[in-house]
Enzyme design. Structure first.
Site, PDB file in Angstrom:
ATOM      1  CD  GLN A  66      -3.858  -4.490   6.591  1.00  0.00           C
ATOM      2  OE1 GLN A  66      -3.913  -3.497   5.873  1.00  0.00           O
ATOM      3  NE2 GLN A  66      -4.281  -5.665   6.179  1.00  0.00           N
ATOM      4  CG  ASP A 109     -10.192  -0.289   4.909  1.00  0.00           C
ATOM      5  OD1 ASP A 109     -10.063  -0.800   3.786  1.00  0.00           O
ATOM      6  OD2 ASP A 109      -9.457  -0.538   5.877  1.00  0.00           O
ATOM      7  CE  LYS A 116      -3.811  -2.253   2.334  1.00  0.00           C
ATOM      8  NZ  LYS A 116      -4.413  -2.656   3.600  1.00  0.00           N
TER       9      LYS A 116
HETATM   10  N1  GUN Z   1      -7.345  -6.958   6.070  1.00  0.00           N
HETATM   11  C1  GUN Z   1      -7.741  -7.738   5.030  1.00  0.00           C
HETATM   12  N2  GUN Z   1      -8.411  -7.001   4.127  1.00  0.00           N
HETATM   13  C2  GUN Z   1      -8.443  -5.741   4.606  1.00  0.00           C
HETATM   14  C3  GUN Z   1      -8.986  -4.521   4.106  1.00  0.00           C
HETATM   15  O1  GUN Z   1      -9.606  -4.443   3.046  1.00  0.00           O
HETATM   16  N3  GUN Z   1      -8.776  -3.432   4.881  1.00  0.00           N
HETATM   17  C4  GUN Z   1      -8.124  -3.488   6.068  1.00  0.00           C
HETATM   18  N4  GUN Z   1      -7.999  -2.375   6.769  1.00  0.00           N
HETATM   19  N5  GUN Z   1      -7.613  -4.588   6.554  1.00  0.00           N
HETATM   20  C5  GUN Z   1      -7.768  -5.715   5.812  1.00  0.00           C
END
Ligand code: GUN
Length: 283
Positions: free
Chosen positions: A97, A120, A53
């Site tokens: 996350q 998100d 990311k």
């Molecule tokens: N962990 C697995 N997929 C995601 C996601 O789309 N966003 C976040 N913040 N954590 C994740």
């Protein structure tokens, strides 16, 4: 023979667009979209995602901050970080996350993120907007799938869509998005009876339950569009929730794993950050 939905190619194309638009907006305003990621603990998969990311954000010309904190962190510590980024004018998108360490209160933390910075789309405010069909920040993986379907010109209106999995991250939001696109949507899960039979009526089948190669030929209607959101490790190799080699000759379109939905997710996060930037900066 199925057309392979190439998430790698498509995400590269979308990233070029994001980069170009960011360049123009930077020139116009002197400001850049900013994203902050909070990673608690040392889960290796999360670490890979977060590093990717960060790299992608920088490639797109964004300002990027990553806060890595230990697995012993408290809910209050993370809330302080969220508040810091909520108040930071250079940050337009905040992502915590998941999964968080066991001792952290995920619900409280996700609700502390300002909805306009919730890239998100997990804050109940954005979840609510999505479910009443209004414009909002939407979860990245399902939104990436929708972008992929749109780019390949796949018609959804009036089609039978079946989603396997009811998570807040994928199953429920993609069902809401497909419904908004006028599909007739069925959500299946671990307690669903006659799963294969229900799936075999699907024009669009989305597998998002996290069971390696679970979707086999008896789940597939000839000519179906099959979207595999699963990322599993089987015998040291990545595979999806769909038995790709077993079903692909039956499908009109299918996503591979890796190289299908996966690459779209981070690209969509960048699109969401750019959208949040434009909303917050009123561009
Ligand atoms: N962990 C697995 N997929 C995601 C996601 O789309 N966003 C976040 N913040 N954590 C994740």
């Amino acid at each position: 023979m199925a057309v392979i939905l190439d998430g790698k190619m498509l995400s590269a194309k979308f990233r070029e667009g994001i980069k170009a638009e960011t360049e123009i907006l930077k020139h116009k305003t002197g400001k850049a979209p900013g994203i902050a990621v909070i990673l608690a603990g040392d889960d290796p998969a999360s670490n890979v995602y977060v590093t990717s990311k960060e790299r992608t954000a920088i490639e797109c010309g964004f300002h990027s901050v990553v806060e890595r904190v230990s697995a012993n962190v408290t809910t209050e510590d993370i809330l302080k970080l969220v508040k810091k980024f909520n108040d930071d004018d250079k940050i337009h998108g905040i992502l915590v996350q998941l999964p968080l360490p066991r001792n952290c209160d995920e619900k409280t933390i996700l609700r502390a993120i300002k909805p306009e910075k919730d890239v998100d789309g997990f804050h109940p405010y954005n979840v609510g907007l999505l479910n009443i069909g209004e414009d909002c920040l939407m979860p990245c993986t399902p939104f990436g799938v929708m972008n992929m379907l749109a780019d390949y010109g796949i018609e959804l209106s009036g089609k039978n869509a079946v989603v396997i999995g009811r998570s807040n991250i994928v199953g429920k939001p993609i069902a809401a998005m497909l419904l908004k696109a006028n599909a007739t949507v069925t959500i299946c899960h671990s307690k669903t009876k006659n799963l294969a039979e229900i799936c075999s009526k699907a024009d669009i089948l989305v597998a998002a339950m996290g069971r390696p190669k679970f979707v086999t030929r008896e789940f597939i209607k000839t000519g179906a569009v099959v979207i595999d959101v699963g990322i599993n490790r089987l015998d040291g190799k990545l595979c999806g929730d769909v038995d790709y080699d077993g079903v692909k000759d039956m499908c009109s379109f299918i996503t591979p794993v890796p190289g299908g939905v996966g690459p779209m997710t981070i690209t969509t996060l960048m699109q969401n950050t750019l959208k949040a930037f434009k909303m917050i900066e009123k561009l």
